[in-house]
Design an enzyme around this catalytic site. Sequence first.
Site, short mmCIF file in Angstrom:
data_model
loop_
_atom_site.label_atom_id
_atom_site.label_comp_id
_atom_site.label_asym_id
_atom_site.label_seq_id
_atom_site.Cartn_x
_atom_site.Cartn_y
_atom_site.Cartn_z
CE LYS A 1 41.93 45.87 37.71
NZ LYS A 1 40.91 45.63 38.72
CD GLU B 1 36.13 43.16 34.15
OE1 GLU B 1 37.05 42.38 34.40
OE2 GLU B 1 36.22 44.38 34.32
N GLY C 1 42.57 40.71 36.53
CA GLY C 1 43.25 41.81 37.20
C GLY C 1 44.32 41.29 38.13
CG HIS D 1 37.97 48.33 34.18
ND1 HIS D 1 37.74 48.62 35.49
CD2 HIS D 1 38.36 47.04 34.13
CE1 HIS D 1 37.99 47.54 36.22
NE2 HIS D 1 38.37 46.57 35.42
#
Length: 251
Positions: free
Chosen positions: A11, A160, A229, A92
């Site tokens: 990220k 996700e 993440g 995402h």
Amino acid sequence: MTKPLIIANWKMNPSNSRDALDLAAVITKEVKGVEAQVVLCPPFVYIPELLAVDNVFVGAQDCFWENKGAFTGEVSPLQLRNCGCTYVILGHSERARHLKETTSMVKQKIQAVLSVGLVPVVCVGEEDIAERKTELEVKLIALLQSVQAKDISKLVLAYEPLWAISTNKNARPEDPEDLREVVALIRRILISLLGEQSLQIPILYGGSVSAENIQSFLGPDKAQGVLVGAASLSAREFVALVKNAAIGYKE
Ligand code: PGA
């Protein structure tokens, strides 16, 4: 897949290239010889430096859908390919939430990425668990219906669920038994959309994955890898996660 695919989504971290290189250096040293394919996806600015690191692939967290032109601030698939990237995370949920990225934009990005020979890691997941079946069906059809037969084997899908992503309120990881069911559902949708060839597409799981829980998500009828993440920002945690994945995948 013979090895699990472990993709680190850093990220918007870390805040300087020294820290990025330090993190990558520990990871690359420790994962050498481990039976897992590791991909680091740093912010764009660290990509060139990370490409010098061994034992891992480098990916981007996004790209634009055109290869050149007047698109201020954007980075093209061609630029990423030419600088040595292999993977690109697309769609995402944070991009939909913060930047209003739409399914139709992601669909164009998938085509653009495939056309230059990069691997798109297409994220898909439901907001509301009660609407899982409908949400996944609608999103997968919208994103993948125009993928050509020759490109099917180049796709990677990352499931996700939004409620499982660690930075979301009250986040909790998917129940591994539910993951088995949802992977079966995704496989059915993919087969009706893209045919039997879609069985080649690795399905990754993402959402609060840690060194401790990784093994519960992996398997031939569960996930063939993970998109990580928070746990990818600690060298120690991430290295343990990769090693546990390799052990879990063999069993
Ligand atoms: P997380 O993030 O592992 O911190 O839940 C996953 C992701 O957003 O891709």
